[in-house]
Motif scaffolding. Structure first.
Motif, PDB file in Angstrom:
ATOM      1  N   TYR B  93       0.835  -1.213   0.000  1.00 55.73           N
ATOM      2  CA  TYR B  93       0.000   0.000   0.000  1.00 55.73           C
ATOM      3  C   TYR B  93       0.868   1.261   0.000  1.00 55.73           C
ATOM      4  O   TYR B  93       0.645   2.186  -0.787  1.00 55.73           O
ATOM      5  CB  TYR B  93      -0.910  -0.019   1.228  1.00 55.73           C
ATOM      6  CG  TYR B  93      -1.868   1.149   1.291  1.00 55.73           C
ATOM      7  CD1 TYR B  93      -2.935   1.238   0.397  1.00 55.73           C
ATOM      8  CD2 TYR B  93      -1.715   2.160   2.234  1.00 55.73           C
ATOM      9  CE1 TYR B  93      -3.818   2.304   0.444  1.00 55.73           C
ATOM     10  CE2 TYR B  93      -2.601   3.229   2.286  1.00 55.73           C
ATOM     11  CZ  TYR B  93      -3.646   3.298   1.383  1.00 55.73           C
ATOM     12  OH  TYR B  93      -4.521   4.360   1.425  1.00 55.73           O
ATOM     13  N   MET B 126      -8.612  -2.176   6.361  1.00 55.69           N
ATOM     14  CA  MET B 126      -9.247  -0.998   5.755  1.00 55.69           C
ATOM     15  C   MET B 126      -8.258   0.153   5.517  1.00 55.69           C
ATOM     16  O   MET B 126      -8.244   0.729   4.430  1.00 55.69           O
ATOM     17  CB  MET B 126     -10.405  -0.545   6.630  1.00 55.69           C
ATOM     18  CG  MET B 126     -11.584  -0.024   5.841  1.00 55.69           C
ATOM     19  SD  MET B 126     -12.940   0.294   6.953  1.00 55.69           S
ATOM     20  CE  MET B 126     -13.976  -1.118   6.615  1.00 55.69           C
ATOM     21  N   PRO B 127      -7.410   0.464   6.499  1.00 59.23           N
ATOM     22  CA  PRO B 127      -6.495   1.596   6.264  1.00 59.23           C
ATOM     23  C   PRO B 127      -5.302   1.270   5.373  1.00 59.23           C
ATOM     24  O   PRO B 127      -4.535   2.170   5.043  1.00 59.23           O
ATOM     25  CB  PRO B 127      -5.998   1.960   7.664  1.00 59.23           C
ATOM     26  CG  PRO B 127      -6.653   1.044   8.613  1.00 59.23           C
ATOM     27  CD  PRO B 127      -7.285  -0.058   7.861  1.00 59.23           C
ATOM     28  N   LYS B 130      -6.436  -0.253  -0.927  1.00 60.42           N
ATOM     29  CA  LYS B 130      -7.194   0.720  -1.726  1.00 60.42           C
ATOM     30  C   LYS B 130      -8.669   0.477  -1.497  1.00 60.42           C
ATOM     31  O   LYS B 130      -9.471   1.399  -1.445  1.00 60.42           O
ATOM     32  CB  LYS B 130      -6.887   0.501  -3.224  1.00 60.42           C
ATOM     33  CG  LYS B 130      -5.793   1.367  -3.759  1.00 60.42           C
ATOM     34  CD  LYS B 130      -5.680   1.203  -5.284  1.00 60.42           C
ATOM     35  CE  LYS B 130      -6.529   2.207  -6.033  1.00 60.42           C
ATOM     36  NZ  LYS B 130      -6.281   2.139  -7.505  1.00 60.42           N
ATOM     37  N   HIS B 131      -8.998  -0.801  -1.369  1.00 64.00           N
ATOM     38  CA  HIS B 131     -10.383  -1.178  -1.096  1.00 64.00           C
ATOM     39  C   HIS B 131     -10.361  -2.631  -0.666  1.00 64.00           C
ATOM     40  O   HIS B 131      -9.411  -3.350  -0.969  1.00 64.00           O
ATOM     41  CB  HIS B 131     -11.234  -1.019  -2.362  1.00 64.00           C
ATOM     42  CG  HIS B 131     -12.710  -1.054  -2.085  1.00 64.00           C
ATOM     43  ND1 HIS B 131     -13.323  -0.163  -1.236  1.00 64.00           N
ATOM     44  CD2 HIS B 131     -13.700  -1.873  -2.522  1.00 64.00           C
ATOM     45  CE1 HIS B 131     -14.613  -0.419  -1.193  1.00 64.00           C
ATOM     46  NE2 HIS B 131     -14.866  -1.456  -1.953  1.00 64.00           N
ATOM     47  N   ASN B 132     -11.383  -3.062   0.056  1.00 60.61           N
ATOM     48  CA  ASN B 132     -11.466  -4.488   0.346  1.00 60.61           C
ATOM     49  C   ASN B 132     -12.909  -4.947   0.344  1.00 60.61           C
ATOM     50  O   ASN B 132     -13.838  -4.135   0.358  1.00 60.61           O
ATOM     51  CB  ASN B 132     -10.722  -4.849   1.634  1.00 60.61           C
ATOM     52  CG  ASN B 132     -11.260  -4.127   2.848  1.00 60.61           C
ATOM     53  OD1 ASN B 132     -12.415  -3.714   2.893  1.00 60.61           O
ATOM     54  ND2 ASN B 132     -10.425  -3.973   3.854  1.00 60.61           N
ATOM     55  N   PHE B 133     -13.068  -6.256   0.265  1.00 60.92           N
ATOM     56  CA  PHE B 133     -14.405  -6.844   0.130  1.00 60.92           C
ATOM     57  C   PHE B 133     -14.519  -8.052   1.038  1.00 60.92           C
ATOM     58  O   PHE B 133     -13.559  -8.786   1.222  1.00 60.92           O
ATOM     59  CB  PHE B 133     -14.610  -7.378  -1.303  1.00 60.92           C
ATOM     60  CG  PHE B 133     -14.480  -6.367  -2.400  1.00 60.92           C
ATOM     61  CD1 PHE B 133     -15.590  -5.667  -2.851  1.00 60.92           C
ATOM     62  CD2 PHE B 133     -13.245  -6.135  -3.012  1.00 60.92           C
ATOM     63  CE1 PHE B 133     -15.474  -4.758  -3.894  1.00 60.92           C
ATOM     64  CE2 PHE B 133     -13.121  -5.224  -4.051  1.00 60.92           C
ATOM     65  CZ  PHE B 133     -14.248  -4.536  -4.488  1.00 60.92           C
TER      66      PHE B 133
END
Ligand SMILES: Cc1ncc(C[n+]2csc(CCOP(=O)(O)OP(=O)(O)O)c2C)c(N)n1
Ligand SMILES: [Mg+2]
Lengths: 163, 562
Positions: B93, B126-127, B130-133
């Motif tokens: 990240y 989360m931090p 870029k995005h998570n699912f």
């Protein structure tokens, strides 16, 4: 300086956590926050009141805009927008104080929503200044509880968010 | 479209194949057994590399991504498997490396009950993504995987995590393949007006300095950058992430800028009247003190991420967009600049602060080893580093001519990154030697991945710059904490690195004198097998130049005060 940001988000689970988490880890202070579904079921509107100079607020907007679930983010300036907040106030109300409390409430167009032998509970709808002024005036009677929803904000006129 | 009834695990693999993935790094466990079962079924189409530790898998996926530009993929089970990926995800990240991390989780009905090996990995990451699912319906799995890859490689790349509860892996639904979306690179804000304004500013500059970062590599803009620099006749300095984006041998190359930047780059930063930042983010390791950074210069910032503009340094001018696109549109608008005086100043500084060639005799020095690695292997190898003094020596001494030939953990500074990343780079680049420059502290952290390099017979050369101290921390203690060497000596740990490496099945040897260095390197290169060269150096070699914390970049020190 206080700024009001309006954020349009996709109504996915956890989206509020993403937005709030971003504010806290980047050290932006949230004064108030309100969330609810928008005119389109798929989207929610988050209204955030934050403190910061223009540069900080610009940076917040850019960081928020990067979140995948965020559709749009913009500032609502006081001169072009309407702010409202619902505030519930419970005060001590001796028999002697009651008429005065009723008077102040009616001047502020606050509704009496509950009365007991020792208390009166009122709801007030207004912007920040009105709410704060009302609370100041209620203090002498003895405030027992305050519950505020946080500001909701909408642009004046035909202006509307991109959804 | 032919529709297939598949289970979630198979759908996941089909989607990976659809995205062009043929390699993944991972480690199994109870909550990913169905995925491993599908991998078994698809073993002719997708290679799974079993690392020793999930952290190694995450760094390997990162190394794979950085050395190719493709999305790296790692896989781990729920709970501890997932948390072991965290450091690797955060590393990716911070350095904008495209990665998709896949984790298993407990079945949907067991979520939220502190079930065995349950963690909220989407909450945890989360931090750092870029995005998570988290996928709670098998019908949404395929689109989620497609979206994850699209996000990971689009705009500013980065890691995306997909958490797949085990009941979703076994549930079935219809699947039909789709062609993947091409990565998008934001370029809507590159306007003719912005470009013309930039051109005008550039033409007005007398002493321009170009500062580039990892964005040049991510957007594959090296050729455009070289052209840009040639038109301007301007010196180019790089951040650690920018190394390789501009050839070290180019006469305008002045090396790394920042805390351990070259004296030339840092002096030019204080003397320039116009700074052009390209695909770089003004990290504090570059800027040090914002008030003492290029304070006499106007700044033009070109970056794909709008949030980088005015974040660390306020710039008057900026262009938001893919840097390759920006430069390819800007270059034709520029007139060749004649900055003879400024060029002379660059030459003068280069003569004043030459990169000293270390001695081939006497005591063995870390920088000597790295200079020899550069001389003997830079034309053929990919270099990776760990984190510490050895990393900074690598940044300062390796001659890197091409992008993706130098891989380092810049933003997170993750000790133990190197070996895993080297494994990933070696898998991605068959036949290319991958040299990890490691510290002894770093090697001790994740040396377990030697087992992986041996299992898959990868030509990974681990060069341990062994000073028996946590050298970088010790250097700070020496310079700024009154030589109180608290917990930075490793002398008490008597691990024999050669024996350790041999136990893993690698070839290993000690190097204790400068005379042995070339032979060792050539021997390791010739082996084309996992090999560890343990280089015994003194504990007191420091990294210079150094800008003390809080000082302007021009206030670098070149050696210890007596
Ligand atoms: C995971 C992790 N823990 C701690 C640190 C802090 N740290 C930075 S450099 C360093 C010393 C590294 O020692 P070594 O690998 O021996 O390299 P040297 O500096 O001696 O070349 C330490 C402890 C870090 N960067 N990463
Ligand atoms: Mg060391």
């Amino acid at each position: 300086m206080r700024h009001i940001l309006s954020i349009v988000v996709i109504n996915n689970a956890g989206v509020l956590g993403r937005v709030v988490g971003l504010f806290s880890r980047r050290g932006y202070n949230i004064d108030s926050l309100s969330v609810g579904t928008s005119e389109d079921q798929r989207y929610a509107r988050i209204t955030v009141s934050v403190q910061g100079d223009d540069q900080v607020v610009a940076q917040i907007q850019k960081q928020v805009a990067k979140l995948v679930d965020v559709q749009d983010v913009f500032e609502l300036k006081p001169e072009c927008a309407i702010f409202r907040e619902l505030c519930l106030v419970k005060v001590e109300a001796t028999a002697a104080a009651r008429p005065d409390i009723f008077n102040v409430a009616s001047v502020f167009r606050a509704n009496i929503i509950d009365v007991s032998t020792k208390t009166i509970t009122m709801e007030l709808n207004g912007d920040l200044d009105k709410t704060n002024a009302f609370i100041e005036l209620m203090k002498p009677y003895g405030i027992l509880e305050i519950v505020r929803t946080g500001l909701a904000a909408i642009a004046r006129g035909a202006e509307k968010a991109k959804i | 479209m032919n529709k297939l009834q598949l289970n979630g695990a198979e759908i996941l693999i089909e989607c990976l194949l659809e995205q062009g993935v043929d390699t993944i790094f991972g480690f199994p466990g109870g909550r990913v057994i169905p995925i491993y079962d599908a991998l078994y079924k698809y073993k002719d189409k997708i290679n799974h590399y079993l690392t020793s530790h999930e952290q190694g898998a995450s760094h390997a996926a990162d190394g794979y991504a950085r050395s190719t530009g493709k999305v790296g993929v790692c896989l781990a089970t729920s709970g501890p498997g997932a948390t072991n990926l965290v450091t690797g995800i955060a590393t990716a990240y911070m350095d904008s490396s495209p990665m998709v991390a896949i984790t298993g989780n407990v079945p949907v009905p067991m979520l939220g009950k502190d079930s065995f090996q349950e963690v909220d990995i989407t909450g945890i990451t989360m931090p750092i993504t870029k995005h998570n699912f988290i996928v709670k319906d098998v019908n949404e799995l395929a689109e989620t995987v497609r979206q994850a890859f699209h996000i990971a490689r689009s705009d500013r790349p980065g890691p995306v995590l997909i958490d797949i509860p085990s009941d979703i892996q076994t549930a079935s639904c219809n699947f039909s393949a789709k062609t993947p979306l091409a990565a998008v690179r934001e370029s809507t804000r590159i306007t003719p007006q912005k470009l013309n304004e930039a051109a005008e500013l550039i033409h007005a500059a007398k002493r321009p300095l170009i500062y580039t970062g990892g964005g040049v590599i991510a957007s594959e803009a090296s050729a455009e950058l070289c052209e840009f620099a040639a038109i301007l006749g301007a010196p180019v300095c790089v951040s650690a992430m920018g190394i390789g984006g501009f050839p070290s041998s180019n006469e305008m190359h002045v090396g790394m800028i920042g805390m351990h930047g070259t004296a030339v780059a840092n002096t030019l930063a204080t003397e320039c009247d116009f700074l052009i930042a390209i695909g770089a983010r003004f990290s504090d390791r570059v800027v040090n003190n914002a008030n003492g950074f290029a304070s006499g210069a106007k700044v033009l910032h070109i970056d794909i991420d709008a949030a980088e503009i005015d974040k660390n340094i306020c710039t008057a001018y900026s262009i938001v967009g893919d840097v390759k696109k920006v430069l390819s549109l800007l270059n034709p608008l520029l007139k060749k600049q004649d900055c003879t005086e400024w060029k002379n100043r660059v030459s003068e500084l280069k003569a004043k602060y030459p990169n000293v060639q270390r001695e081939a005799s006497g005591a063995l020095e870390g920088q000597y080893v790295i200079q020899r690695l550069s001389a003997l292997a830079a034309d053929k190898a990919i270099f990776v580093t760990d984190v510490g003094q050895h990393q900074m020596w690598a940044c300062l001494n390796l001659q890197i001519e091409e992008p993706r030939k130098f891989i380092t953990s810049g933003g997170l500074g993750t000790m133990g990154f190197g070996l895993g990343a080297a494994v990933g780079a070696a898998v991605a680049n068959p036949g290319v030697p991958v040299i990890n420059i490691a510290g002894d502290g770093c090697f001790r952290m994740n040396s377990i991945e030697l087992a992986t390099a041996v299992e898959y017979d990868l030509p990974v050369i681990e060069v341990v710059i062994n000073n028996h101290v946590l050298g970088m921390v010790r250097q700070w203690q020496k310079l700024f904490f009154g030589k109180r060497y608290s917990a930075t000596s490793l002398h008490g740990k008597v691990t024999d690195f050669v024996k350790l490496s041999e136990a893993y099945g690698a070839v290993a040897f000690n190097v204790t004198t400068p005379e042995e260095v070339d032979d060792a390197i050539l021997k390791a290169l010739a082996l084309k097998k996992p090999c560890v060269i343990n280089c015994e150096i003194g504990q007191d070699e420091s990294v210079f130049p150094m800008v003390p914390l809080g000082k302007g970049v021009g206030q670098f020190i070149l050696k210890e005060a007596e």
